[in-house]
Design a protein around this motif. Sequence first.
Motif, PDB file in Angstrom:
ATOM      1  N   CYS A  41       0.870  -1.372   0.473  1.00  9.38           N
ATOM      2  CA  CYS A  41       0.134   0.185   0.020  1.00  9.38           C
ATOM      3  C   CYS A  41       1.227   1.065   0.389  1.00  9.38           C
ATOM      4  O   CYS A  41       1.703   0.982   0.587  1.00  9.38           O
ATOM      5  N   SER A  43       1.211   3.744   1.849  1.00  7.69           N
ATOM      6  CA  SER A  43       0.816   4.190   2.872  1.00  7.69           C
ATOM      7  C   SER A  43       2.822   3.431   3.515  1.00  7.69           C
ATOM      8  O   SER A  43       2.926   3.444   4.791  1.00  7.69           O
ATOM      9  N   HIS A  66       0.016  -4.354   5.305  1.00  9.80           N
ATOM     10  CA  HIS A  66      -1.567  -4.236   6.339  1.00  9.80           C
ATOM     11  C   HIS A  66      -2.424  -4.755   5.317  1.00  9.80           C
ATOM     12  O   HIS A  66      -3.795  -4.467   5.330  1.00  9.80           O
ATOM     13  N   GLU A  67      -1.921  -5.058   3.744  1.00 11.24           N
ATOM     14  CA  GLU A  67      -3.229  -5.805   2.751  1.00 11.24           C
ATOM     15  C   GLU A  67      -2.267  -7.381   3.242  1.00 11.24           C
ATOM     16  O   GLU A  67      -1.727  -7.596   2.139  1.00 11.24           O
ATOM     17  N   CYS A  92      -5.945  -2.588   8.468  1.00 10.10           N
ATOM     18  CA  CYS A  92      -5.131  -1.664   8.780  1.00 10.10           C
ATOM     19  C   CYS A  92      -4.952  -2.177  10.229  1.00 10.10           C
ATOM     20  O   CYS A  92      -4.192  -1.375  10.713  1.00 10.10           O
ATOM     21  N   CYS A 162      -7.132  -3.389   2.074  1.00 14.81           N
ATOM     22  CA  CYS A 162      -7.284  -1.926   2.971  1.00 14.81           C
ATOM     23  C   CYS A 162      -7.289  -1.197   1.926  1.00 14.81           C
ATOM     24  O   CYS A 162      -8.758  -0.243   1.743  1.00 14.81           O
TER      25      CYS A 162
END
Length: 350
Positions: A41, A43, A66-67, A92, A162
């Motif tokens: 991601c 992020s 976080h995926e 997340c 996400c």
Amino acid sequence: MIQTKGYATDSPEAKFHPWAFERRDVGPHDILIDIEYAGICHSDIHAAKNEWEAMMPTTYPLVPGHEIVGRVSQVGDAVTKFKVGDVAGIGCFVDSCRECPPCKEGYQQFCQKMAAYTYSGTYMDRVTPTYGGYSDKYVIDENYALKVTSDGDLAGVAPLMCAGITTYSPLRRFGAGPGKNVGIVGLGGLGHMGVKLAAAMGANVTVFSTSPSKEADAKALGAHNFVVTKDPANLESLAGTFDLILDTVSADHDVNMYINLLGVRGTLVVIGVPPNPNVVHSFGLIFGNKSIAGSLIGGIPETQEMLDFCAKHDIKSDVEVIKPDYIETAYDRTVRSDVRYRFVIDMKNA
Ligand SMILES: [Zn+2]
Ligand SMILES: [Zn+2]
């Protein structure tokens, strides 16, 4: 403790390297997930380079991701939602206080005590650091893990955790569906999910992009119309015609031009974060009772709803699967928008 193999970076300038660390033992309410895929991601890149230092300074060593999707390999005695062999996902956050009003209403991402983010945060003890999905295992309370029922290859499921929920939530909240004109600004990791989801909800979908070369892709993803925004003349005839516009762009741009495209009571939802504040002309909002809204991922109930929707409609992210030694290159290419549309790290063979 459970020995875990991950990929970490130690400073904004450093490169990723293999890194061994420990996760907690599986407690009564926990499941152990053997991670198969972790999406990259945008992020993750901001965190690795500590670009959001003012808001959320990065804790190093950093293991982003976080995926996450993988298979349950162990369950605690009190676990009821999962059994060994099930496919599970992590988004997340991995815990929250469970007692504040947002937590009780299912909006754990807005926990008043701050959720335990999946990486570069702490668990709710506020001491133990969290490490993300660029790793081979994750231990998580079953109430914060998602059930995955999609068939076939799981690589395209990871980014739903996400990018999928980030677009699904505002589409649902503002009523995307049959008879609605929905615009998606930007065709990247978020935008391509927005197109697929809005089309599956039955909306008439228009993609706004600066790149004429993306038209064929947009249509293949399910868009009905494609508008090149570089020429303002292309937008004039569309003034006042949209019910909902999702703005996924993270570069500075003029939102007033999209507010102008909204019809009466239309909503512009911002889900990208440009570096500088936007100047909004109030008349543009007042004439037409229009709204600007923001949206941040989703809570556990809505994320599960999104995954079930995607399983039912056979929706996955379009991905390029990579090995961990390609993370640096993948970051560079993501920053250049040179990916269609998400990199996913193969962690099961890492
Ligand atoms: Zn993300
Ligand atoms: Zn809470």
